[in-house]
Design an enzyme around this catalytic site. Structure first.
Site, mmCIF file in Angstrom:
data_model
loop_
_atom_site.group_PDB
_atom_site.id
_atom_site.type_symbol
_atom_site.label_atom_id
_atom_site.label_comp_id
_atom_site.label_asym_id
_atom_site.label_seq_id
_atom_site.Cartn_x
_atom_site.Cartn_y
_atom_site.Cartn_z
ATOM 1 N N TYR A 70 4.055 44.630 44.140
ATOM 2 C CA TYR A 70 5.042 45.430 43.392
ATOM 3 C C TYR A 70 4.432 46.672 42.763
ATOM 4 O O TYR A 70 5.057 47.296 41.928
ATOM 5 C CB TYR A 70 5.650 44.592 42.252
ATOM 6 C CG TYR A 70 6.140 43.222 42.594
ATOM 7 C CD1 TYR A 70 7.200 43.048 43.495
ATOM 8 C CD2 TYR A 70 5.580 42.094 42.009
ATOM 9 C CE1 TYR A 70 7.672 41.777 43.785
ATOM 10 C CE2 TYR A 70 6.048 40.820 42.295
ATOM 11 C CZ TYR A 70 7.097 40.667 43.187
ATOM 12 O OH TYR A 70 7.555 39.414 43.456
ATOM 13 N N GLY A 118 15.508 36.870 33.869
ATOM 14 C CA GLY A 118 15.261 38.265 34.198
ATOM 15 C C GLY A 118 14.826 39.172 33.075
ATOM 16 O O GLY A 118 14.499 40.334 33.316
ATOM 17 N N GLU A 154 18.102 31.050 31.925
ATOM 18 C CA GLU A 154 17.027 30.752 32.884
ATOM 19 C C GLU A 154 15.838 31.694 32.742
ATOM 20 O O GLU A 154 15.416 32.318 33.721
ATOM 21 C CB GLU A 154 17.571 30.861 34.319
ATOM 22 C CG GLU A 154 18.765 29.982 34.626
ATOM 23 C CD GLU A 154 19.360 30.277 36.002
ATOM 24 O OE1 GLU A 154 19.041 31.332 36.598
ATOM 25 O OE2 GLU A 154 20.136 29.449 36.491
ATOM 26 N N PRO A 155 15.264 31.819 31.553
ATOM 27 C CA PRO A 155 14.104 32.702 31.438
ATOM 28 C C PRO A 155 12.885 32.104 32.132
ATOM 29 O O PRO A 155 12.710 30.889 32.143
ATOM 30 C CB PRO A 155 13.873 32.783 29.926
ATOM 31 C CG PRO A 155 14.407 31.499 29.390
ATOM 32 C CD PRO A 155 15.543 31.096 30.294
ATOM 33 N N CYS A 192 -10.308 41.789 52.470
ATOM 34 C CA CYS A 192 -10.434 42.900 53.408
ATOM 35 C C CYS A 192 -9.124 43.649 53.595
ATOM 36 O O CYS A 192 -8.516 43.624 54.663
ATOM 37 C CB CYS A 192 -10.921 42.366 54.748
ATOM 38 S SG CYS A 192 -12.401 41.400 54.533
ATOM 39 N N GLU A 193 -8.645 44.277 52.529
ATOM 40 C CA GLU A 193 -7.433 45.105 52.579
ATOM 41 C C GLU A 193 -7.554 46.130 51.471
ATOM 42 O O GLU A 193 -7.976 45.799 50.368
ATOM 43 C CB GLU A 193 -6.177 44.277 52.289
ATOM 44 C CG GLU A 193 -5.819 43.301 53.360
ATOM 45 C CD GLU A 193 -4.313 43.115 53.503
ATOM 46 O OE1 GLU A 193 -3.555 43.984 53.015
ATOM 47 O OE2 GLU A 193 -3.918 42.111 54.097
ATOM 48 N N TYR A 201 4.303 34.448 37.750
ATOM 49 C CA TYR A 201 4.175 35.038 39.081
ATOM 50 C C TYR A 201 2.726 35.378 39.403
ATOM 51 O O TYR A 201 2.436 36.354 40.086
ATOM 52 C CB TYR A 201 5.113 36.255 39.232
ATOM 53 C CG TYR A 201 6.542 35.882 38.901
ATOM 54 C CD1 TYR A 201 7.255 35.040 39.763
ATOM 55 C CD2 TYR A 201 7.166 36.296 37.723
ATOM 56 C CE1 TYR A 201 8.556 34.640 39.449
ATOM 57 C CE2 TYR A 201 8.456 35.897 37.413
ATOM 58 C CZ TYR A 201 9.140 35.069 38.273
ATOM 59 O OH TYR A 201 10.416 34.674 37.967
ATOM 60 N N ARG A 238 0.588 40.525 42.366
ATOM 61 C CA ARG A 238 1.584 41.446 41.797
ATOM 62 C C ARG A 238 1.216 42.922 41.942
ATOM 63 O O ARG A 238 2.079 43.723 42.295
ATOM 64 C CB ARG A 238 1.883 41.103 40.333
ATOM 65 C CG ARG A 238 2.520 39.708 40.160
ATOM 66 C CD ARG A 238 3.093 39.482 38.769
ATOM 67 N NE ARG A 238 4.270 40.301 38.544
ATOM 68 C CZ ARG A 238 4.316 41.422 37.866
ATOM 69 N NH1 ARG A 238 3.229 41.873 37.263
ATOM 70 N NH2 ARG A 238 5.431 42.110 37.751
HETATM 71 C C1 LIG Z 1 13.643 34.237 39.395
HETATM 72 C C2 LIG Z 1 14.861 33.701 38.778
HETATM 73 C C3 LIG Z 1 14.913 33.491 37.393
HETATM 74 C C4 LIG Z 1 13.781 33.832 36.454
HETATM 75 O O1 LIG Z 1 13.565 35.197 36.361
HETATM 76 P P1 LIG Z 1 12.525 35.766 35.287
HETATM 77 O O2 LIG Z 1 12.514 37.222 35.562
HETATM 78 O O3 LIG Z 1 11.221 35.128 35.531
HETATM 79 O O4 LIG Z 1 13.074 35.441 33.934
HETATM 80 C C5 LIG Z 1 16.066 32.915 36.871
HETATM 81 N N1 LIG Z 1 17.104 32.587 37.664
HETATM 82 C C6 LIG Z 1 17.102 32.784 38.996
HETATM 83 C C7 LIG Z 1 18.276 32.385 39.794
HETATM 84 C C8 LIG Z 1 15.978 33.349 39.597
HETATM 85 O O5 LIG Z 1 15.973 33.550 40.910
#
Ligand SMILES: *Cc1c(COP(=O)(O)O)cnc(C)c1O
Length: 443
Positions: A345, A265, A302-303, A373-374, A402, A341
């Protein structure tokens, strides 16, 4: 090229993403041009050879991004489990696995990709997601993954059942929802009570007690993930304080908590001014590690976006320019099906001509739009860009995460090819789709 950004003593324009994407000066008869390159390869050469729209990734930038995380966390026991959903191209997974990365997967498909990239990686794989099916759990148990991040009581029961059926121990963590607010787009905030993710911290102890009674569940950790594109480090620290309390409480109740999965995240700066990434990740590491100090944990990180986002661009060619009552449009050959994106978003992506002519400083305010076409099919609105001509090449920056993973075939448009550049070497890591691929599965 007026605004500048300082990185390691060098001065870069806002439209450069060192070390992957930097301009190189080239003298021509009409004066000097600045040409954007990926690693050691000029982007116009790639567009000419492989066509547009085209995703181009820098292997150097990906390795560098990973290294920044490894360095920031070097003093604590940790495993980086790259989040496959950010960019799941097999060659990128293989590159990361070679550098010691594990993977965070959210489906059986992502698990299969991770194993296809590296058949020995299962012990570094974590499985997240609110809706794991029985088949997906079975596949992950067979593979022997490191840990399941369980997100509900029903899932806990089903996992226990699948594990018993296969007589395999399922190592598990509960994904808790720490109820911290993080400033990001509502679609990608996940850490509040109102979101579908995880279980409330208050319910966690009861579920851990339940898990402890199952012969085939092995309690191993606690997991969180508070959202994506979070550019402040404080919410991560806050979440970890709540996790630390929970870890102490669970251990007091006799549960063996070895791992804390911090989630991913960490955001990137899509817009100027851009931060110093090394300092930024170091701050993030401090925010995460401090509340957990003394607990003797193995951290799982988990990056996704922060590693691959700035390591990719989407190259697109200008098809047409037009003016409707004074409003100027630049119509390009990429569209929302290639990169959703901005439409999904309202995300901002820097856009730059790949060749910047140094003696022409004229700018114009334009909407950069695709052929779909949007009216939602735009990459930029009312953007000041150097004046471009039909046929010019544009780079949409920070599209390594993404981007391609969210691409679709809307309007029966083939998805772009993907290239991975490492130094001078160029590899097609996904060929451009052919039209017949698009309807091959149909009757
Ligand atoms: C999407 C996600 C991530 C990665 O998020 P990033 O914003 O890309 O770093 C890590 N863990 C889980 C559980 C996710 O759903």
């Amino acid at each position: 090229m007026s605004p500048r950004n300082q990185v390691l003593g060098h001065s870069y324009s806002w439209f450069e993403r060192p070390p992957g994407f930097v301009f190189r000066k080239q003298r021509t008869r009409g004066g000097a041009n600045l040409i954007l390159r990926c690693d050691d390869v000029l982007l116009p050469t790639l567009a000419e050879r492989y066509g547009t729209p085209l995703y181009v990734y820098s292997a150097t930038a990906i390795r560098e991004g990973l290294k920044v995380f490894q360095t920031a966390f070097r003093d604590v026991l940790h495993t980086i489990c790259y989040s496959v959903k950010a960019n799941s191209n097999l060659s990128i997974l293989r590159l990361l696995a070679k550098e010691g990365c594990g993977f965070d997967v959210v489906s059986a498909g992502e698990l299969e990709r991770a194993l296809a990239a590296d058949s020995t990686v299962a012990r570094r794989v974590v499985f997240s997601g609110v809706g794991k099916s029985r088949d997906e759990m079975t596949a992950a148990l067979k593979a022997g993954i490191l840990i399941f991040n369980v997100e509900s009581e029903s899932e806990l029961l089903l996992l226990a059942e699948c594990a018993a059926q296969q007589r395999k121990m399922a190592r598990m963590a509960l994904r808790v929802n720490p109820d911290v607010a993080a400033d990001t787009h509502p679609y990608i905030a996940t850490g509040l009570r109102k979101h579908k993710f995880g279980v409330p911290t208050g319910a966690a102890r009861r579920l851990y007690a339940m898990a402890a009674k199952s012969r085939y569940l092995k309690i191993a950790g606690v997991s969180v993930h508070i959202g994506s594109q979070i550019t402040e480090t404080a919410p991560f620290g806050e979440a970890m304080m709540r996790v630390a309390d929970l870890v102490r409480a669970l251990r007091a109740e006799g549960h063996a908590i070895e791992y804390v999965d911090v989630g991913g995240g960490l955001g990137i700066e899509y817009q100027q001014p851009r931060n110093n990434f090394v300092e930024y990740v170091a701050n993030y590491a401090r925010a995460v590690i401090e509340p957990l100090r003394g607990l003797n944990l193995h951290l799982l990180l988990e990056p996704g976006r922060s590693i691959v986002g700035p390591a990719g661009v989407l190259l697109t060619s200008v098809l047409y320019k037009k003016q409707n009552d004074g409003k100027r449009f630049v119509i390009v050959d990429a569209a929302m099906n290639d990169l959703i994106r901005p439409a999904l978003y309202r995300a901002y992506h820097e856009i730059t001509p790949v060749v910047q002519r140094q003696n022409s400083s004229r700018e114009e305010t334009v909407d950069v739009v695709g052929p779909v076409c949007e009216s939602g099919d735009f990459f930029a609105r009312d953007r000041n860009l150097p004046e471009v001509e039909e046929g010019d090449l544009l780079a949409i920056l920070d599209t390594g995460a993404y981007g391609m993973v969210l691409a679709s075939n809307y309007n029966t448009r083939p998805r772009p090819a993907e290239l991975l550049v490492s130094g001078k070497s160029v590899k097609i890591v996904r060929r451009r789709e052919k039209l017949r691929d698009l309807y091959a599965a149909e009757l």
